[in-house]
Enzyme design. Structure first.
Site, PDB file in Angstrom:
ATOM      1  N   ASN A  68     -10.365  -2.540  -6.853  1.00 17.55           N
ATOM      2  CA  ASN A  68      -9.462  -1.622  -7.555  1.00 17.55           C
ATOM      3  C   ASN A  68      -9.922  -1.238  -8.967  1.00 17.55           C
ATOM      4  OD1 ASN A  68      -6.374  -2.876  -6.022  1.00 17.55           O
ATOM      5  ND2 ASN A  68      -7.635  -1.102  -5.489  1.00 17.55           N
ATOM      6  N   ASP A 113       0.827  -1.208   0.000  1.00 16.51           N
ATOM      7  CA  ASP A 113       0.000   0.000   0.000  1.00 16.51           C
ATOM      8  C   ASP A 113       0.863   1.260   0.000  1.00 16.51           C
ATOM      9  OD1 ASP A 113      -2.286   1.495  -0.007  1.00 16.51           O
ATOM     10  OD2 ASP A 113      -2.725   1.248   2.115  1.00 16.51           O
TER      11      ASP A 113
HETATM   12  C1  FPP Z   1      -1.652   0.395  -3.360  1.00 14.59           C
HETATM   13  O1  FPP Z   1      -1.170   1.689  -3.491  1.00 14.59           O
HETATM   14  C2  FPP Z   1      -1.203  -0.407  -4.397  1.00 14.59           C
HETATM   15  C3  FPP Z   1      -1.932  -0.963  -5.401  1.00 14.59           C
HETATM   16  C4  FPP Z   1      -3.368  -0.820  -5.629  1.00 14.59           C
HETATM   17  C5  FPP Z   1      -1.277  -1.758  -6.375  1.00 14.59           C
HETATM   18  C6  FPP Z   1      -0.137  -2.565  -5.842  1.00 14.59           C
HETATM   19  C7  FPP Z   1       0.663  -2.843  -6.961  1.00 14.59           C
HETATM   20  C8  FPP Z   1       2.006  -2.797  -7.052  1.00 14.59           C
HETATM   21  C9  FPP Z   1       3.007  -2.591  -6.010  1.00 14.59           C
HETATM   22  C10 FPP Z   1       2.562  -2.918  -8.330  1.00 14.59           C
HETATM   23  C11 FPP Z   1       2.455  -4.053  -9.124  1.00 14.59           C
HETATM   24  C12 FPP Z   1       2.360  -5.412  -8.641  1.00 14.59           C
HETATM   25  C13 FPP Z   1       2.702  -6.412  -9.460  1.00 14.59           C
HETATM   26  C14 FPP Z   1       2.388  -7.816  -9.107  1.00 14.59           C
HETATM   27  C15 FPP Z   1       3.399  -6.149 -10.702  1.00 14.59           C
HETATM   28  P1  FPP Z   1      -2.261   2.803  -3.574  1.00 14.59           P
HETATM   29  O2  FPP Z   1      -2.399   3.203  -4.994  1.00 14.59           O
HETATM   30  O3  FPP Z   1      -3.492   2.294  -2.908  1.00 14.59           O
HETATM   31  O4  FPP Z   1      -1.615   3.946  -2.758  1.00 14.59           O
HETATM   32  P2  FPP Z   1      -2.406   5.025  -1.942  1.00 14.59           P
HETATM   33  O5  FPP Z   1      -3.123   4.301  -0.857  1.00 14.59           O
HETATM   34  O6  FPP Z   1      -1.317   5.885  -1.450  1.00 14.59           O
HETATM   35  O7  FPP Z   1      -3.334   5.716  -2.896  1.00 14.59           O
END
Ligand code: FPP
Length: 233
Positions: free
Chosen positions: A60, A12
């Site tokens: 998502n 996250d």
């Molecule tokens: C949360 O950060 C993250 C995600 C929704 C995606 C997680 C994905 C990755 C680390 C990249 C790719 C993974 C693979 C398997 C290639 P957020 O966008 O919710 O951050 P925020 O809470 O700060 O908005």
């Protein structure tokens, strides 16, 4: 140090990390993906047998089309890239979640990756894509009901072991340690059944900044807990 056998991570904070740097959210996901690659190697080198990461939830899809598009492209690249790591590390990859909801080319890549790595057994890397804990339980219960109707399942009680064996994570021990980065202290529909006895570790560090030092901190925390249920539960 007593190492957990299975670590689960909610990746996250990519978006906030990017925003702090006045960069688009997509940039956070790119750096987050590079960090996942790095941390997967760190975890493999430490000799941890099971790693499960939450990369894309059933929720998502509600994000902007642009952000979803970026994430799908990152998955495409990453699923191709890790084939080499599978060979090098004798690592098996398994995607958990509802694959039928993923774009068809990604589904094909998943089949290929799971197929080519199926016989490796040094480490198992589970990536949750289009995953939701309730959705997983719903899909498992639907199949259990079908099999019960057909007489495939013995009559009587549907035990925990039977439920386990119908989940996406069938055959894998439950996580010993669950880490969530970036300050939130919820489990957000991740591994609802499997985390029943897991130790939780929350850190303010955003996923792109999470490194080996932070991981060791999490493992030290895990070591300090009283594991009253022993190894398995
Ligand atoms: C949360 O950060 C993250 C995600 C929704 C995606 C997680 C994905 C990755 C680390 C990249 C790719 C993974 C693979 C398997 C290639 P957020 O966008 O919710 O951050 P925020 O809470 O700060 O908005």
């Amino acid at each position: 140090m007593n190492l957990p056998k299975h670590i689960a991570i909610i990746l996250d904070g990519n978006g906030r990390w990017a925003k702090q740097r006045k960069m688009p959210r997509s940039y956070g996901h790119i750096v987050g993906t590079a960090n996942l690659d790095k941390m997967c190697n760190v975890i493999a080198d430490m000799g941890i047998r099971y790693l499960t990461v939450y990369a894309f939830s059933t929720e998502n899809w509600k994000r902007s089309q642009q952000e979803v598009g970026t994430l799908m492209n990152l998955f495409r690249k990453y699923l191709k890239k890790i084939e080499r790591d599978c060979v090098k590390r004798e690592m098996r990859v398994r995607i958990i979640g509802d694959k039928t909801g993923m774009p068809s080319d990604i589904r094909e890549m998943i089949d290929e990756l799971e197929g080519m790595s199926a016989n490796y057994d040094k480490m198992l890397f589970q990536i949750a894509l289009n995953y939701g804990g309730r959705d997983e339980i719903e899909r498992a219960v639907t199949r259990i009901a079908d099999d019960a109707r057909k007489g495939v399942l013995p009559e009587g009680r549907i035990t925990s072991e039977i439920i386990d064996s119908y989940l996406d994570t069938a055959g894998v021990p439950d996580p010993d340690l669950m880490i969530r980065t970036s300050g939130e202290t919820r489990i957000s529909n991740f591994l609802l059944w499997q985390l029943a006895y897991t130790e939780f570790y929350f850190t303010d560090v955003a996923w792109p900044d999470f490194n080996k030092k932070e991981l060791i901190r999490a493992i030290e925390y895990y070591n300090g807990r009283d594991r009253r249920f022993g190894d398995a539960r």
